[in-house]
Design a protein around this motif. Structure first.
Motif, PDB file in Angstrom:
ATOM      1  N   ILE A 306      47.406  34.130  44.412  1.00 34.19           N
ATOM      2  CA  ILE A 306      46.253  33.376  43.619  1.00 34.19           C
ATOM      3  C   ILE A 306      46.407  33.884  41.963  1.00 34.19           C
ATOM      4  CG2 ILE A 306      43.886  32.821  43.186  1.00 34.19           C
ATOM      5  CD1 ILE A 306      43.401  33.283  46.063  1.00 34.19           C
ATOM      6  N   LEU A 307      46.397  34.799  41.975  1.00 36.36           N
ATOM      7  CA  LEU A 307      46.496  35.479  40.337  1.00 36.36           C
ATOM      8  C   LEU A 307      47.752  34.997  39.743  1.00 36.36           C
ATOM      9  CD1 LEU A 307      45.315  39.060  40.398  1.00 36.36           C
ATOM     10  CD2 LEU A 307      44.398  37.044  39.414  1.00 36.36           C
ATOM     11  N   GLU A 308      48.976  34.640  40.594  1.00 40.76           N
ATOM     12  CA  GLU A 308      50.275  34.189  40.111  1.00 40.76           C
ATOM     13  C   GLU A 308      50.512  32.798  40.277  1.00 40.76           C
ATOM     14  OE1 GLU A 308      53.208  36.671  42.061  1.00 40.76           O
ATOM     15  OE2 GLU A 308      52.277  38.433  41.288  1.00 40.76           O
ATOM     16  N   ARG A 309      49.290  32.270  40.437  1.00 43.44           N
ATOM     17  CA  ARG A 309      49.250  30.689  40.643  1.00 43.44           C
ATOM     18  C   ARG A 309      50.206  29.763  41.535  1.00 43.44           C
ATOM     19  NH1 ARG A 309      46.299  29.346  36.292  1.00 43.44           N
ATOM     20  NH2 ARG A 309      46.674  27.073  36.399  1.00 43.44           N
ATOM     21  N   TRP A 310      50.332  30.856  42.731  1.00 39.70           N
ATOM     22  CA  TRP A 310      51.031  30.109  43.939  1.00 39.70           C
ATOM     23  C   TRP A 310      50.498  29.237  44.703  1.00 39.70           C
ATOM     24  CZ3 TRP A 310      56.227  30.198  43.698  1.00 39.70           C
ATOM     25  CH2 TRP A 310      56.984  31.313  42.925  1.00 39.70           C
ATOM     26  N   LEU A 348      46.049  42.996  31.866  1.00 36.76           N
ATOM     27  CA  LEU A 348      47.526  42.301  32.110  1.00 36.76           C
ATOM     28  C   LEU A 348      47.331  41.723  33.485  1.00 36.76           C
ATOM     29  CD1 LEU A 348      49.527  45.358  30.878  1.00 36.76           C
ATOM     30  CD2 LEU A 348      48.829  43.316  29.848  1.00 36.76           C
ATOM     31  N   GLN A 349      47.536  40.463  33.739  1.00 35.04           N
ATOM     32  CA  GLN A 349      47.825  39.786  34.983  1.00 35.04           C
ATOM     33  C   GLN A 349      46.358  40.160  35.864  1.00 35.04           C
ATOM     34  OE1 GLN A 349      51.830  41.002  36.261  1.00 35.04           O
ATOM     35  NE2 GLN A 349      52.346  38.966  35.590  1.00 35.04           N
ATOM     36  N   SER A 350      45.218  40.081  35.402  1.00 36.25           N
ATOM     37  CA  SER A 350      44.251  40.390  36.239  1.00 36.25           C
ATOM     38  C   SER A 350      42.908  39.427  35.938  1.00 36.25           C
ATOM     39  CB  SER A 350      43.428  41.606  35.796  1.00 36.25           C
ATOM     40  OG  SER A 350      44.616  42.704  36.042  1.00 36.25           O
ATOM     41  N   ALA A 351      42.084  39.348  36.807  1.00 31.21           N
ATOM     42  CA  ALA A 351      40.851  38.373  36.420  1.00 31.21           C
ATOM     43  C   ALA A 351      39.707  39.319  36.473  1.00 31.21           C
ATOM     44  CB  ALA A 351      40.697  37.566  37.965  1.00 31.21           C
ATOM     45  N   VAL A 352      38.782  39.102  35.233  1.00 38.71           N
ATOM     46  CA  VAL A 352      37.554  39.828  35.173  1.00 38.71           C
ATOM     47  C   VAL A 352      36.436  38.825  35.117  1.00 38.71           C
ATOM     48  CG1 VAL A 352      36.576  41.403  33.667  1.00 38.71           C
ATOM     49  CG2 VAL A 352      38.889  41.238  33.618  1.00 38.71           C
ATOM     50  N   GLY A 353      35.387  39.053  35.872  1.00 37.76           N
ATOM     51  CA  GLY A 353      34.100  38.525  36.182  1.00 37.76           C
ATOM     52  C   GLY A 353      33.092  38.669  34.929  1.00 37.76           C
ATOM     53  N   LYS A 354      32.227  37.721  35.014  1.00 34.38           N
ATOM     54  CA  LYS A 354      31.103  37.481  33.941  1.00 34.38           C
ATOM     55  C   LYS A 354      30.420  38.785  33.675  1.00 34.38           C
ATOM     56  CE  LYS A 354      29.319  33.641  34.062  1.00 34.38           C
ATOM     57  NZ  LYS A 354      28.577  32.458  34.430  1.00 34.38           N
ATOM     58  N   TYR A 355      30.219  39.041  32.328  1.00 35.13           N
ATOM     59  CA  TYR A 355      29.072  40.165  31.802  1.00 35.13           C
ATOM     60  C   TYR A 355      29.929  41.628  32.255  1.00 35.13           C
ATOM     61  CZ  TYR A 355      25.988  36.157  31.897  1.00 35.13           C
ATOM     62  OH  TYR A 355      25.293  35.107  31.972  1.00 35.13           O
ATOM     63  N   THR A 356      31.111  41.628  32.473  1.00 30.94           N
ATOM     64  CA  THR A 356      31.756  42.920  32.563  1.00 30.94           C
ATOM     65  C   THR A 356      32.083  43.314  31.294  1.00 30.94           C
ATOM     66  OG1 THR A 356      32.390  42.743  34.881  1.00 30.94           O
ATOM     67  CG2 THR A 356      33.996  43.830  33.678  1.00 30.94           C
ATOM     68  N   SER A 357      32.256  44.663  31.026  1.00 31.85           N
ATOM     69  CA  SER A 357      32.651  45.351  29.805  1.00 31.85           C
ATOM     70  C   SER A 357      33.745  46.292  30.147  1.00 31.85           C
ATOM     71  CB  SER A 357      31.416  46.111  29.079  1.00 31.85           C
ATOM     72  OG  SER A 357      30.744  47.150  29.818  1.00 31.85           O
ATOM     73  N   VAL A 358      34.702  46.347  29.205  1.00 29.15           N
ATOM     74  CA  VAL A 358      35.715  47.111  29.349  1.00 29.15           C
ATOM     75  C   VAL A 358      35.722  47.962  28.200  1.00 29.15           C
ATOM     76  CG1 VAL A 358      38.136  47.549  29.693  1.00 29.15           C
ATOM     77  CG2 VAL A 358      37.158  45.615  30.993  1.00 29.15           C
ATOM     78  N   ARG A 359      35.569  49.417  28.014  1.00 31.99           N
ATOM     79  CA  ARG A 359      35.405  50.273  26.804  1.00 31.99           C
ATOM     80  C   ARG A 359      36.848  50.364  26.219  1.00 31.99           C
ATOM     81  NH1 ARG A 359      30.483  52.701  26.221  1.00 31.99           N
ATOM     82  NH2 ARG A 359      31.300  52.887  23.813  1.00 31.99           N
ATOM     83  N   ALA A 360      36.913  50.886  25.205  1.00 34.80           N
ATOM     84  CA  ALA A 360      38.411  50.979  24.395  1.00 34.80           C
ATOM     85  C   ALA A 360      39.377  51.941  25.279  1.00 34.80           C
ATOM     86  CB  ALA A 360      38.073  51.690  23.112  1.00 34.80           C
ATOM     87  N   GLY A 361      40.479  51.962  25.054  1.00 34.84           N
ATOM     88  CA  GLY A 361      41.507  52.767  25.933  1.00 34.84           C
ATOM     89  C   GLY A 361      41.814  52.498  27.279  1.00 34.84           C
ATOM     90  N   SER A 362      40.998  51.714  27.682  1.00 34.66           N
ATOM     91  CA  SER A 362      41.250  51.303  29.310  1.00 34.66           C
ATOM     92  C   SER A 362      42.254  50.442  29.347  1.00 34.66           C
ATOM     93  CB  SER A 362      39.921  50.807  29.795  1.00 34.66           C
ATOM     94  OG  SER A 362      39.010  52.012  30.033  1.00 34.66           O
ATOM     95  N   SER A 363      42.886  50.476  30.676  1.00 35.64           N
ATOM     96  CA  SER A 363      44.207  49.626  31.045  1.00 35.64           C
ATOM     97  C   SER A 363      43.892  49.085  32.314  1.00 35.64           C
ATOM     98  CB  SER A 363      45.487  50.471  31.221  1.00 35.64           C
ATOM     99  OG  SER A 363      46.355  49.514  31.498  1.00 35.64           O
ATOM    100  N   ILE A 364      43.739  47.870  32.513  1.00 42.76           N
ATOM    101  CA  ILE A 364      43.719  46.975  33.751  1.00 42.76           C
ATOM    102  C   ILE A 364      44.842  46.146  34.004  1.00 42.76           C
ATOM    103  CG2 ILE A 364      42.063  45.575  35.232  1.00 42.76           C
ATOM    104  CD1 ILE A 364      39.785  46.160  33.342  1.00 42.76           C
ATOM    105  N   SER A 365      45.686  46.326  35.298  1.00 42.71           N
ATOM    106  CA  SER A 365      46.942  45.626  35.491  1.00 42.71           C
ATOM    107  C   SER A 365      46.815  45.133  37.050  1.00 42.71           C
ATOM    108  CB  SER A 365      47.869  46.231  35.067  1.00 42.71           C
ATOM    109  OG  SER A 365      48.112  47.539  35.873  1.00 42.71           O
ATOM    110  N   GLY A 366      47.106  44.055  37.210  1.00 44.83           N
ATOM    111  CA  GLY A 366      47.235  43.480  38.521  1.00 44.83           C
ATOM    112  C   GLY A 366      46.138  43.513  39.314  1.00 44.83           C
ATOM    113  N   SER A 367      44.891  43.405  38.887  1.00 44.76           N
ATOM    114  CA  SER A 367      43.633  43.678  39.380  1.00 44.76           C
ATOM    115  C   SER A 367      42.655  42.468  39.494  1.00 44.76           C
ATOM    116  CB  SER A 367      43.014  44.999  38.758  1.00 44.76           C
ATOM    117  OG  SER A 367      43.999  46.208  39.296  1.00 44.76           O
ATOM    118  N   VAL A 368      41.554  42.539  40.063  1.00 44.85           N
ATOM    119  CA  VAL A 368      40.498  41.777  40.155  1.00 44.85           C
ATOM    120  C   VAL A 368      39.250  42.464  39.939  1.00 44.85           C
ATOM    121  CG1 VAL A 368      39.285  39.922  41.370  1.00 44.85           C
ATOM    122  CG2 VAL A 368      41.623  39.903  41.697  1.00 44.85           C
TER     123      VAL A 368
END
Length: 739
Positions: A306-310, A348-368
């Motif tokens: 789904i993330l890769e639009r297949w 990177l290549q991820s989905a992030v839901g409403k009102y979520t916060s990601v602080r400085a220096g963090s890395s999210i890849s291939g995740s939901v």
């Protein structure tokens, strides 16, 4: 809204009947959704929610199933519920989209049916037979199905067969894994094997092969050999979509031994077809998506697809839910409104839901990441699924794991691959969860009571304890368990055979062993055994790369690339002989050969673009790789394309495109320019014809995914030129006719 009847209860909701509704009821397309699976594969998550309501890329799984039915014109839906039935009913009743009283609900009626003493899917279907709710053909599907298949042609074939022969009672919809086996093929765990008549797609036999079974020979029924031509297919994904007549329900009622739709019902009906007289057919879908989130590995695979639009139109930015607001941003990611990503963080290549916060220096890849989550500083999340309301403090690391709702992960904690953290669990700071076996942690028992916290696992200030899965999966037989626990492959997020006692005999061995003569060696030979002891050789157990696919592909590609790197004008015959020898030794299929040839030529052409290998322009690289060796173009024509007509040309053009897409470090625009140059050279060499290239351009597979589309678009100038040339030829022909 509900009433008692027999051993079950039905909760109903219907729109006002239209004029003449009773007369048209027989024509209404009906569907039955099985929303209880009588398995523990998703525990401990399903202690809080049923599987069909768990989020799949932040959308409850059943939403995909209902949308699939709506897209195919279903009018009446029956949902069979078991555990958590109240939760499912409440979800539907509160839904703006699916509540039958809503003006935007696509269904004329939707009913919930509860069977208090059901212990299997078979109990559900026998109950359905007693209720006489089904008036004609209906779609049987599971509540964890994700599919974009258009069923109109399948339904038309099913009805035509039924009208021609009243014994045709069922069509099983299957999905081909394609030339390059999809990640879902491995995640199945159990391999379904369908024996199909090549002439009319009738299903002749069904069996399953489990990687833990010692003896993996397939015993073909003697009646199969009465058919002139048949295929044994183990390369299919069973998406759990069946088109049925009411006769199917009668067959369930006639045998109370049937519990599972495939292992019991399909296998039994096909085995005893001479007694019951009923015929079952298959429909194998090539250009659509369908799969079931039937275990944790499939959940992982479908999420990535789904993330890769297949799975279009099911993509995050399709916003299936009325309150969603996803938009696609850079790095192939999707974010809802209200998401805060501080500078210095990467998504990177991820989905992030409403009102979520990601602080400085963090890395999210291939995740939901779900809604209202708090991701601290310098957090690393990779290939993981984080449900709503989870808090992850500074410095934590999460790899390929699932964290359910309202979980708390302390600072610098490490959640390794395969971990399953259920609702309301808390992991203390600096805790490193075990890797073998991966941790499975719950805050409650099977009875809903709070667990006694295990400080050695979750830390002194943590909350939760290890959850032990007691295998009660009805998919496993006792005779299979002597080599290990088959359910282990279904209950884990990662597919691993490590630590399990399994035979060295593999499915591929069945297709590749051809040097056994004695009866003693028969146990490991590649034979199918019929009921009367006669033997038939199985030359190709699977249709794609079934025997030693890695060995053939790697050796074949490396050999061809080495030959292409040799001196110019060197004869290509020796490379061809070596390639064909590899093909015979590995029993490689035509599609395997096509793919290897395309990968080798595209790899060498892309290599020539680099300064170390000449720094050629794409047009010169294409010319050099195709014309630099005597016999190379003929080799592609005879072996790579390997057939007359448009279809093999389309397949080879697609293989070239995929080969360039897979070249590491090759930018998509440059890959597209090189593809256009290769196609033009192959056209001038009479390897590909105008019709073949234009058919490739029109093929939907050439635009599956963003990268494939970008590579394809660079060929538009060539395609426009071919189309104009075709129009000019047509005009000249018309002028000659008029003269």
């Amino acid at each position: 809204m509900s009433k008692q009847g027999g051993k079950g209860a039905a909760s109903k909701g219907k729109k006002p009947a239209k004029a003449g509704g009773d007369d048209k009821r027989e024509d209404a397309l009906q569907a039955v959704i099985i929303a209880d699976y009588f398995q523990d594969r998703f525990r401990p998550f399903t202690l809080d929610k049923p599987r069909c309501l768990l989020p799949l890329v932040n959308v409850p799984v059943i939403e995909y199933t209902l949308e699939f039915l709506a897209l195919n014109g279903v009018q009446e839906v029956f949902i069979y519920c078991g555990t958590h039935s109240e939760d499912i009913e409440q979800y539907i009743q509160e839904s703006i989209r699916w509540n039958p009283s809503s003006i935007i609900c696509p269904f004329s009626s939707l009913e919930f049916i509860r069977v208090s003493d059901a212990t299997s899917v078979g109990d559900f279907l026998r109950d359905l037979d007693k209720r006489s709710l089904i008036s004609g053909d209906f779609i049987l599907v599971h509540g964890d199905c994700v599919a974009n298949i258009q069923l109109d042609p399948v339904l038309a074939k099913h009805r035509a067969r039924r009208e021609a022969n009243g014994d045709a009672c069922m069509t099983v919809v299957l999905r081909s894994v394609g030339e390059e086996p999809h990640r879902a093929a491995k995640a199945r765990g159990i391999t379904p094997v369908f024996v199909v008549d090549d002439t009319d797609s009738r299903c002749l036999q069904y069996d399953e092969i489990h990687p833990l079974i010692k003896d993996r020979r397939l015993m073909l029924d003697q009646s199969v050999f009465k058919h002139e031509s048949f295929s044994v297919r183990s390369d299919l994904i069973d998406c759990g979509i069946d088109i049925c007549t009411p006769d199917v329900l009668a067959l369930w009622s006639e045998s109370f031994d049937y519990e599972l739709p495939r292992k019991n019902f399909l296998h039994g009906v096909l085995k005893d077809w001479e007694l019951n007289g009923k015929l079952i057919y298959t429909e194998i879908v090539e250009d659509a998506y369908a799969a079931r989130a039937s275990n944790l590995q499939m959940y992982d695979c479908i999420s990535k697809d789904i993330l890769e639009r297949w799975v279009l139109p099911f993509a995050p930015d399709s916003n299936l839910m009325h309150d969603q607001s996803y938009r696609k941003v850079k790095n192939n990611s999707y974010v809802e409104s209200g998401v805060v990503v501080e500078r210095g963080s990467k998504v990177l290549q991820s989905a992030v839901g409403k009102y979520t916060s990601v602080r400085a220096g963090s890395s999210i890849s291939g995740s939901v990441i779900g809604r209202r989550c708090v991701i601290g500083r310098n957090v690393n999340i990779k290939d993981s699924y984080i449900f709503d309301g989870t808090v992850i403090e500074d410095g934590a690391v999460i790899v390929h794991s699932i964290l359910a709702g309202d979980v708390k992960v302390g600072a610098n904690a490490h959640i390794p691959e395969g971990s399953l953290i259920s609702y309301n669990v808390e992991i203390d700071r600096d805790v490193r969860l075990p890797t073998k076996p991966p941790a499975r942690i719950s805050a409650k028992t099977d009875y809903g009571e709070p667990v006694e916290n295990d400080a050695s696992l979750v830390g002194p200030n943590g909350k939760g304890a290890a959850y032990e899965v007691v295998d009660d999966d009805s998919d496993s037989d006792s005779e299979e368990e002597e080599d290990g626990d088959p359910a282990q492959l279904q209950n884990n997020l990662i597919y691993s055979l490590e630590g399990l006692n399994i035979s060295t005999l593999s499915v591929s061995t069945l297709a590749s062993s051809d040097d056994y003569d004695s009866d003693e060696d028969d146990e490991h030979a590649g034979y199918l055994h019929a009921g009367d002891g006669q033997r038939e050789r199985l030359s190709s157990f699977t249709s794609d790369d079934s025997s030693k696919p890695d060995a053939f592909h790697g050796d074949a590609v490396n050999g061809l690339v080495d030959a292409l790197r040799g001196d110019d004008n060197e004869d290509f015959d020796s490379a061809k002989l070596e390639f064909m020898g590899l093909r015979l030794a590995n029993n490689a299929s035509d599609s395997s050969m096509r793919r290897a040839i395309a990968v080798a030529f595209t790899r060498r052409a892309a290599e020539m673009l680099s300064p170390e290998h000449g720094g050629l322009e794409p047009s010169k690289a294409a010319e050099r790789v195709l014309r630099g060796k005597n016999g190379a173009a003929k080799f592609i024509r005879d072996v790579g394309v390997g057939g007359d007509g448009v279809k093999p040309q389309v397949e080879f053009a697609l293989a070239l495109q995929k080969g360039l897409v897979s070249v590491k470090g090759l930018e998509s625009g440059r890959a597209g320019t090189l593809l256009a140059a290769l196609l033009q050279q192959l056209y001038s060499l009479d390897v590909l014809e105008e019709d073949g290239i234009l058919a490739w351009w029109a093929d939907k597979r050439a635009a599956e995914g963003e990268t494939m589309t970008k590579v394809k678009e660079k060929c538009k100038v060539l395609v426009d030129w071919l189309e104009e040339a075709d129009e000019e030829d047509s005009d000249e022909d018309e002028d000659e006719d008029s003269d």
